[in-house]
Design an enzyme around this catalytic site. Structure first.
Site, PDB file in Angstrom:
ATOM      1  N   TYR A  47    -108.141  -0.037 -72.090  1.00  0.00           N
ATOM      2  CA  TYR A  47    -108.474   1.046 -71.153  1.00  0.00           C
ATOM      3  C   TYR A  47    -107.209   1.705 -70.598  1.00  0.00           C
ATOM      4  CZ  TYR A  47    -110.534   3.121 -66.898  1.00  0.00           C
ATOM      5  OH  TYR A  47    -110.921   3.973 -65.882  1.00  0.00           O
TER       6      TYR A  47
ATOM      7  N   LYS B 104    -106.169   5.592 -71.115  1.00  0.00           N
ATOM      8  CA  LYS B 104    -106.028   6.467 -69.953  1.00  0.00           C
ATOM      9  C   LYS B 104    -104.604   7.021 -69.835  1.00  0.00           C
ATOM     10  CE  LYS B 104    -110.164   6.559 -68.173  1.00  0.00           C
ATOM     11  NZ  LYS B 104    -110.953   7.810 -68.293  1.00  0.00           N
TER      12      LYS B 104
END
Length: 312
Positions: A180, A184
């Site tokens: 993640y 991001k």
């Protein structure tokens, strides 16, 4: 209905729940016609066929948000395709153009989590999270950009806006979220490149790093769910992030591009990103020992980094 986005058409991905839902409702409340995208999958992306054919428009979360918008007097249509496929992303932009004849703003928000420590993180969990977050930003942006470029070349210069969704995990890293965090962080790089490339076509591109209570963060923010005092400010409500998104999606944000904003509760912060710190130039090749000594001296003069979320 009128407001800061009156007459504009906005697309919001992952808008069936959480932050995306809040953004869609807020945009509609300010006069935008909204395309509400949501594939209707679980928190970990389960149920996604991965071929762009999923359709949750009939009774899924996207349609429920559309119904909310229409009940409040706004205009919206649902899109249930997988925006991490070329077909799904292309149909997303086509839905806006077919329904309303124009596109003014793209809010990339869709995502899910598959958290693991790096030594336990499987390739499938890496690929799935990078796919939905990073490819799921790139493909809608690519197809929207192609439309806006064509509009600009035809002499119809758009006042177009893109709002990408990063995270504190992308800015600082987050223990147990290597996939993640990497995705991001990649969204931030994509934002900077898109802002530079698309400015000539009248397109402004920015990113937010929000913190709010959603399906993805409900355990993190569980203790803040019950706000004492009845009418007390709910600091972790997704609705707190949406006003900034609405402004960035509006024509009022003229001149603002390539920027990253943190948004949480009542706080908005402009993030300043990587900037050169202390430096030294020998003017010749270093030996390893010399390079190490120089690095130590530079680090002693540099600002210490902020801690990774969940570290220590």
């Amino acid at each position: 209905m009128s407001g800061i986005c009156a007459g504009r058409v906005a697309v919001v991905t992952g808008a069936g729940r959480g932050l995306g839902r809040a953004h869609a409702l807020a945009l509609a409340a300010e006069g935008a016609k909204v395309v509400v995208n949501d594939l209707g999958v679980g928190l970990d992306g389960g149920g996604d066929p991965g071929d762009g054919t999923a359709d949750s428009t009939t009774d899924g979360p996207a349609q429920r948000v559309v119904d909310e918008i229409r009940a409040a007097g706004g205009e919206a249509v649902a899109h249930g395709g997988d925006i991490a496929t070329a077909e799904g992303a292309q149909s997303l932009i086509a839905t806006a153009l077919d329904a309303y004849g124009r596109l003014d703003a793209l809010v990339n928000n869709a995502g899910f989590l598959r958290d693991r420590m790096l030594v336990n993180l499987g390739e499938d969990d890496w690929d799935a999270v990078v796919r939905v977050h990073l490819r799921g930003h790139f493909l809608p942006l690519k197809h929207a950009a192609a439309h806006w470029r064509a509009e600009s070349r035809a002499g119809r210069a758009p006042e177009a806006r893109v709002v990408n969704t990063s995270s504190g995990a992308g800015l600082l890293g987050s223990v147990g979220q290597g996939n993640y965090s990497a995705a991001k962080a990649g969204i931030l790089g994509l934002t900077l490149v898109a802002a530079a490339e698309m400015a000539r076509y009248g397109v402004l591109v920015n990113a937010i790093a929000p913190a709010a209570r959603t399906r993805m963060t409900e355990r993190t923010f569980a203790e803040t769910m019950a706000a004492p005092g009845g009418d007390a400010f709910d600091a972790m409500a997704p609705d707190n992030v949406s006003p900034l998104v609405v402004w960035l999606a509006s024509a009022a944000s003229a001149g603002v591009t390539g920027r990253v904003f943190e948004a949480e509760a009542g706080r908005i912060t402009v993030m300043e990103g990587w900037r050169p710190g202390p430096t030294v130039d020998k003017g010749a090749r270093w030996t390893p020992a010399e390079a190490g000594e120089a690095a130590r001296e530079l680090l002693a003069r540099a600002e210490p980094p902020q801690a990774v979320y969940g570290a220590g």
